[in-house]
Design a protein around this motif. Structure first.
Motif, PDB file in Angstrom:
ATOM      1  N   GLU A  28       0.806  -1.219   0.000  1.00  0.00           N
ATOM      2  CA  GLU A  28       0.000   0.000   0.000  1.00  0.00           C
ATOM      3  C   GLU A  28       0.841   1.272   0.000  1.00  0.00           C
ATOM      4  N   LYS A  78     -16.457   1.318 -10.877  1.00  0.00           N
ATOM      5  CA  LYS A  78     -16.988   0.006 -10.494  1.00  0.00           C
ATOM      6  C   LYS A  78     -18.446  -0.124 -10.916  1.00  0.00           C
ATOM      7  N   GLN A  85     -11.627  -3.184  -8.612  1.00  0.00           N
ATOM      8  CA  GLN A  85     -11.031  -2.598  -7.418  1.00  0.00           C
ATOM      9  C   GLN A  85      -9.969  -1.574  -7.791  1.00  0.00           C
ATOM     10  N   ALA A  88      -3.829  -1.479  -5.397  1.00  0.00           N
ATOM     11  CA  ALA A  88      -3.560  -1.829  -3.998  1.00  0.00           C
ATOM     12  C   ALA A  88      -2.949  -0.688  -3.202  1.00  0.00           C
ATOM     13  N   ASN A  89      -2.242   0.227  -3.870  1.00  0.00           N
ATOM     14  CA  ASN A  89      -1.600   1.328  -3.146  1.00  0.00           C
ATOM     15  C   ASN A  89      -2.462   2.578  -3.075  1.00  0.00           C
ATOM     16  N   SER A  90      -3.714   2.484  -3.522  1.00  0.00           N
ATOM     17  CA  SER A  90      -4.597   3.645  -3.537  1.00  0.00           C
ATOM     18  C   SER A  90      -5.130   3.963  -2.142  1.00  0.00           C
ATOM     19  N   GLU A  92      -8.086   4.570  -1.333  1.00  0.00           N
ATOM     20  CA  GLU A  92      -9.350   3.862  -1.121  1.00  0.00           C
ATOM     21  C   GLU A  92      -9.139   2.473  -0.519  1.00  0.00           C
ATOM     22  N   ARG A  93      -7.957   1.912  -0.703  1.00  0.00           N
ATOM     23  CA  ARG A  93      -7.660   0.586  -0.155  1.00  0.00           C
ATOM     24  C   ARG A  93      -6.637   0.655   0.985  1.00  0.00           C
TER      25      ARG A  93
END
Length: 242
Positions: A28, A78, A85, A88-90, A92-93
């Protein structure tokens, strides 16, 4: 017995990996790569095709700084069955990067903003506002350029100057203040380094655009920068949001 031993070894390996890798090396927090940018870029263009040129962005106030004014709304991608999705580094996640769009009226280019810069400046602005509540004016220190100042740390009662880790070089960058009392990041060391590496002696226009051209990251909360007689200066422009 062997199966149980194998499961135990796998679990132990996962736990050790989580402990051994520092925060900077976790998924992330890893910088955006070309593949991630291309994936989001294609999704944005596909959304535009499906929605008559509209962009999948969140609504932001007109006073929002230039480079973070058009954050991508991954929920819209989406809902349109374009992207399942976010990367992974956003943000939002739970990641360190917010995906944004620059040049929205033309190419709608996807870049990222390091949200850790925003978080640090939020802390600085809190201290500035505390001072203003008691003194009616911001803690201006030495003037760097017209409308831009160092912070007066003595008046703030702070021993260590505020700094931000550069999203480009990971070096420490100074935090400054503008005439409105807003905290900004002094990206000049990063720009000087870029000018030297590319043997650039003259540049027409805002040097922040050079950073954006060379890196996937935008210079969040930055003053407009121009090259004059070999020196980088800050120049306030009413039409340019910092």
């Amino acid at each position: 017995m062997k199966l149980k031993l194998g499961i135990i070894l796998v679990i132990t390996s996962v736990i050790l990996s989580a402990c051994l890798y520092p925060d900077s090396q976790r998924v992330e927090n890893t910088p955006t790569n070309d593949e991630q940018l291309e994936q989001v870029q294609n999704a944005v263009h596909q959304y535009q095709e499906q929605h008559n040129g509209l962009l999948p962005i969140k609504n932001r106030d007109q006073n929002t700084p230039l480079f973070i004014k058009y954050p991508i709304d991954f929920n819209k991608l989406k809902e349109s069955n374009i992207m399942g999705q976010p990367p992974a580094n956003s943000y939002e996640r739970g990641g360190a990067y917010s995906y944004v769009i620059i040049d929205p009226e033309n190419k709608a280019i996807v870049k990222v903003s390091d949200v850790r810069v925003n978080q640090k400046l939020r802390t600085v602005n809190y201290e500035i506002n505390l001072y203003r509540n008691e003194n009616l004016y911001p803690p201006y220190g030495e003037m760097l350029f017209k409308n831009y100042f160092k912070l007066d740390y003595e008046s703030l009662g702070i021993d260590q100057p505020f700094t931000v880790k550069s999203p480009y070089t990971r070096n420490k960058l100074d935090v400054i203040i503008n005439a409105k009392g807003q905290a900004l990041v002094d990206y000049r060391p990063d720009v000087y380094k870029l000018l030297e590496e590319n043997n650039i002696e003259s540049y027409d226009g805002d040097l922040r655009n050079l950073l954006v051209q060379e890196y996937p990251l935008v210079p969040t909360y930055s003053p407009p920068m121009y090259l004059e007689d070999g020196e980088i200066i800050f120049k306030h422009e009413n039409k340019t949001k910092e």
